[in-house]
Design a protein around this motif. Structure first.
Motif, PDB file in Angstrom:
ATOM      1  N   GLY A   1      -0.322   0.202  -7.416  1.00 14.24           N
ATOM      2  CA  GLY A   1       0.859  -0.168  -6.628  1.00 14.24           C
ATOM      3  C   GLY A   1       0.486  -0.998  -5.407  1.00 14.24           C
ATOM      4  N   GLY A   2       1.162  -2.139  -5.219  1.00 15.16           N
ATOM      5  CA  GLY A   2       0.897  -2.995  -4.067  1.00 15.16           C
ATOM      6  C   GLY A   2       1.639  -2.541  -2.820  1.00 15.16           C
ATOM      7  N   ASP A   3       1.302  -3.150  -1.683  1.00 18.01           N
ATOM      8  CA  ASP A   3       1.930  -2.797  -0.404  1.00 18.01           C
ATOM      9  C   ASP A   3       3.275  -3.493  -0.246  1.00 18.01           C
ATOM     10  OD1 ASP A   3      -0.412  -1.452   0.042  1.00 18.01           O
ATOM     11  OD2 ASP A   3      -1.249  -2.966   1.401  1.00 18.01           O
TER      12      ASP A   3
ATOM     13  N   GLY B   1      10.176  -6.551  13.167  1.00 18.91           N
ATOM     14  CA  GLY B   1      10.376  -5.943  11.869  1.00 18.91           C
ATOM     15  C   GLY B   1       9.428  -4.779  11.633  1.00 18.91           C
ATOM     16  N   GLY B   2       9.870  -3.828  10.808  1.00 21.11           N
ATOM     17  CA  GLY B   2       9.038  -2.680  10.492  1.00 21.11           C
ATOM     18  C   GLY B   2       7.902  -3.063   9.554  1.00 21.11           C
ATOM     19  N   SER B   3       6.805  -2.349   9.651  1.00 24.77           N
ATOM     20  CA  SER B   3       5.669  -2.631   8.772  1.00 24.77           C
ATOM     21  C   SER B   3       5.936  -2.073   7.376  1.00 24.77           C
ATOM     22  CB  SER B   3       4.389  -2.018   9.342  1.00 24.77           C
ATOM     23  OG  SER B   3       4.542  -0.617   9.519  1.00 24.77           O
ATOM     24  N   GLY B   4       5.360  -2.717   6.386  1.00 23.11           N
ATOM     25  CA  GLY B   4       5.544  -2.283   5.014  1.00 23.11           C
ATOM     26  C   GLY B   4       4.726  -1.049   4.690  1.00 23.11           C
ATOM     27  N   GLY B   5       5.199  -0.265   3.705  1.00 27.21           N
ATOM     28  CA  GLY B   5       4.468   0.917   3.281  1.00 27.21           C
ATOM     29  C   GLY B   5       3.305   0.563   2.372  1.00 27.21           C
ATOM     30  N   ARG B   6       2.302   1.410   2.333  1.00 32.71           N
ATOM     31  CA  ARG B   6       1.142   1.179   1.489  1.00 32.71           C
ATOM     32  C   ARG B   6       1.395   1.700   0.078  1.00 32.71           C
ATOM     33  NH1 ARG B   6      -3.437   4.070   4.890  1.00 32.71           N
ATOM     34  NH2 ARG B   6      -1.664   5.466   5.291  1.00 32.71           N
TER      35      ARG B   6
END
Length: 398
Positions: A35-37, A119-124
């Motif tokens: 799964g990618g970020d 903006g919010g950071s993306g999930g891992r």
């Protein structure tokens, strides 16, 4: 209608969720997590645009949301970052946070920019959590929420010189004579209801901007009359053109009335150089007397806006008193940026994270209670009947 104030709500994009995926190929029975970020959410940015004159664009639309980041996918494909929302505002716009009244930015020159909501950071994705012991992590992080805030925008006109004086002193007529502006002119007080900017052309090709604001009366600094709402537009002027109706006599007393209001308002207006313009000289048989001795008075001009008498001399005085601003010496200060970029303080990192599992959601870290937890789970996409795990407790969301 000229608008010098606006209130807007901005919301940055939420980060995309990390991908929860496993490699599935023929003859590869245990491909492992891939799964990618998630992508980063878009920012909300304000940029000073020299082509804009007021904030009227923010009175029909006041809410602005940036795009969220894309979700991570299989084969370690990362989600795309969300698009930023870039809002153009006039040069001279001040940005204030409504919540605490702090000044976020002062966009005082063309090209200045401020990121008002990050903006919010993306999930891992789950591929980040694989270890020799945990080879098939069945969870991935959800993206963080973007910042949201309510902002006050206030425009302070950028002008080389600004007209100040009592109502019906002839400020609008003077601006028509000096510049390319065409403000309304009439023989009654408070003809000017909104600030007007005009450009004055010099003989050497140089230009100056001159502002005309509604007339001031005694008590204007305390909110009496119309001009009190526009005193802020005088703050950035390098020179004040103090326009006085010389035909009514007692020019010295009229000067003191307006000068007292400028001092009461503050913001350094009582220290600004002043060029006194005695208007309506065509109605007098002799030159109007003016005996005020003040070191701030850099000149006295006697003009007639009706006949044009003294206007050329006044223009020459304007260009002499407002010299060209020298360009910054890049060799002396090579570190000087092309434009300044203001940014608010980054938010503190959240004390907990929401993970997406193959059965629902898991909250790790110092899980909050009440509205904060509910907001985070709803943003992650929780629905009725979904399993939520917090510590050793597992329950269905209702």
């Amino acid at each position: 209608m000229f608008q010098d104030r606006a209130r807007i709500r901005v919301k940055a994009g939420r980060g995309g969720d990390g991908g929860l995926s496993f490699r599935r190929e023929k003859h590869v029975p245990k491909g492992g997590p891939d799964g990618g970020d998630g992508g980063r959410g878009g920012d909300v940015v304000l940029v000073a645009d020299a082509d804009l004159r007021d904030l009227s664009a923010f009175h029909s639309k006041t809410v602005f949301d940036a795009r969220r980041g894309g979700n991570g996918r299989g084969t370690r494909k990362h989600g795309a970052d969300g698009d930023d929302v870039v809002l153009a505002v006039p040069v001279g716009t001040q940005v204030t946070d409504v919540a605490d009244g702090t000044l976020v930015a002062d966009l005082a020159h063309a090209g200045a920019r401020v990121v008002v909501a990050r903006g919010g950071s993306g999930g891992r994705g789950n591929s980040n959590f694989a270890t020799p012991i945990r080879q098939t992590p069945r969870f991935a992080e959800t993206g963080l929420l973007g910042e949201s805030r309510e902002l006050d925008l206030r425009l302070k006109l950028m002008a080389d010189a600004a007209c100040a004086g009592l109502p019906n002193a002839g400020k609008s007529s003077l601006l028509r004579r000096l510049s390319n502006a065409r403000p309304k002119v009439a023989d009654y007080p408070f003809t000017t209801l909104q600030p007007v900017l005009g450009t004055v052309d010099g003989p050497d090709g140089r230009q100056l901007t001159v502002a005309d604001v509604p007339g001031l009366i005694e008590g204007a600094s305390e909110g009496i009359g119309l001009g009190h709402a526009f005193l802020a537009h005088l703050e950035r002027a390098r020179l004040l053109l103090h326009v006085i109706d010389a035909s009514e006599g007692d020019a010295g007393e009229r000067f003191r009335v307006i000068d007292a209001e400028l001092a009461q308002y503050g913001a350094g207006l009582d220290e600004r150089p002043q060029l006194v313009v005695l208007n309506k000289a065509d109605l007098l048989t002799e030159p109007a007397p003016f005996a005020v001795a003040d070191e701030r008075i850099v000149g006295v001009a006697r003009v007639s806006c009706a006949t044009g008498q003294g206007i050329d001399d006044l223009k020459r005085m304007l260009f002499a008193l407002c010299p060209a601003v020298p360009e910054p010496d890049v060799e002396v200060a090579p570190e000087l940026p092309e434009f300044l970029e203001y940014r608010p303080q980054p938010p503190q990192r959240r004390r907990f994270r929401v993970l997406r599992t193959d059965r629902g959601f898991r909250v790790v870290g110092a899980a909050p209670e009440g509205a904060e937890l509910e907001e985070a789970l709803r943003a992650a996409g929780v629905r009725k009947g979904i399993e939520v795990e917090i510590g050793d407790e597992v329950f269905e969301w209702e």
